[in-house]
Design an enzyme around this catalytic site. Structure first.
Site, PDB file in Angstrom:
ATOM      1  N   SER A   1     -69.945  84.461 -40.070  1.00 18.10           N
ATOM      2  CA  SER A   1     -69.036  85.339 -40.793  1.00 18.10           C
ATOM      3  C   SER A   1     -68.614  84.730 -42.116  1.00 18.10           C
ATOM      4  O   SER A   1     -67.960  83.676 -42.153  1.00 18.10           O
ATOM      5  CB  SER A   1     -67.793  85.638 -39.945  1.00 18.10           C
ATOM      6  OG  SER A   1     -66.854  86.365 -40.709  1.00 18.10           O
TER       7      SER A   1
ATOM      8  N   HIS B   1     -72.827  87.934 -41.562  1.00 12.12           N
ATOM      9  CA  HIS B   1     -71.803  88.925 -41.210  1.00 12.12           C
ATOM     10  C   HIS B   1     -70.784  89.022 -42.338  1.00 12.12           C
ATOM     11  O   HIS B   1     -70.218  88.017 -42.778  1.00 12.12           O
ATOM     12  CB  HIS B   1     -71.119  88.491 -39.910  1.00 12.12           C
ATOM     13  CG  HIS B   1     -70.253  89.543 -39.296  1.00 12.12           C
ATOM     14  ND1 HIS B   1     -70.756  90.567 -38.530  1.00 12.12           N
ATOM     15  CD2 HIS B   1     -68.900  89.727 -39.320  1.00 12.12           C
ATOM     16  CE1 HIS B   1     -69.768  91.331 -38.106  1.00 12.12           C
ATOM     17  NE2 HIS B   1     -68.633  90.848 -38.578  1.00 12.12           N
TER      18      HIS B   1
ATOM     19  N   ASP C   1     -67.279  90.867 -43.413  1.00 12.92           N
ATOM     20  CA  ASP C   1     -66.103  91.612 -42.957  1.00 12.92           C
ATOM     21  C   ASP C   1     -65.370  92.217 -44.151  1.00 12.92           C
ATOM     22  O   ASP C   1     -64.769  91.496 -44.952  1.00 12.92           O
ATOM     23  CB  ASP C   1     -65.150  90.679 -42.206  1.00 12.92           C
ATOM     24  CG  ASP C   1     -65.706  90.239 -40.864  1.00 12.92           C
ATOM     25  OD1 ASP C   1     -66.035  91.115 -40.053  1.00 12.92           O
ATOM     26  OD2 ASP C   1     -65.806  89.024 -40.635  1.00 12.92           O
TER      27      ASP C   1
END
Length: 215
Positions: free
Chosen positions: A7, A32, A34
């Site tokens: 992330s 990833h 976000d």
């Protein structure tokens, strides 16, 4: 083999290029991303200027996770980034089936995210139309939170739903994924591990990624 999607939220934003080059060198399968709007979740992360910059240099498929209201507004813009996966929250989509269709129509894989309090049963009528289900194992909005223990049982319930329905959907988990929780999640049926602080704050992040991938 377990897929690993580090992330970016936990990366060093003063030296983002260095962290992305580390991801490129590593065995990470995806990256990833976000995206938070300060409304659907109580935090703001980054938007399209950062996404576009990352997309230019990252050689891994982009796993974009929208923690925002009305994510369907950004399907075409996300597709233009070259994103592999567009993941939207079930709780943020009034017409989830339509959103899945539009994501597929834009040439991306479609993912659905569930908050910790949302049961997997809400996906019974759509599980065959999604490519991945992301279970939040912390309340969305901030990195570095403590893993919610009930997630293990929730993964098992989702695995049962996927297997019985004949769906090909992958199971991804995000939140508190580290050395102790990751093996238990994989044993319960998880296909993709999202890990932020555990990877980016490690002395040797590429080694940590390799270890997670070997689970």
């Amino acid at each position: 083999m377990t897929l690993v999607s580090p992330s970016l939220l936990a990366a060093d934003f003063l030296h983002l290029d260095q962290d992305i080059q580390m991801i490129n060198r590593s065995e990470a399968d995806w990256l990833h991303l976000d995206v938070m709007d300060g409304s659907f979740v109580p935090n703001i992360s980054f938007g399209f200027p950062v996404l576009e910059a990352v997309a230019k240099v990252c050689r891994k498929p982009l796993d974009v996770h929208y923690m925002i209201e009305k994510p369907e507004r950004y399907i075409q813009q996300t597709a233009r980034l070259g994103a592999m996966m567009m993941n939207v929250h079930q709780e943020a989509c009034v017409h989830l089936h339509r959103t899945m269709q539009e994501i597929h129509g834009a040439g991306m894989k479609a993912g659905v995210t569930l908050n910790p309090s949302t049961p997997v049963s809400v996906l019974e009528d759509i599980i065959g139309d999604v490519d991945m289900v992301l279970l939040m194992s912390v309340n969305p909005g901030f990195g570095g939170q403590v893993f919610i223990e009930n997630t293990i049982q929730k993964v098992k319930r989702l695995r049962k739903l996927i297997d019985e329905s004949g769906s090909k959907a992958l199971i991804e988990v995000d939140g508190g994924v580290q050395g102790e929780t990751a093996p238990r999640l994989v044993a319960a049926g998880v296909d993709v591990l999202v890990s932020g602080s555990y990877v980016f704050k490690a002395p040797e992040p590429e080694t940590v990624i390799s270890q997670l991938r070997a689970l």
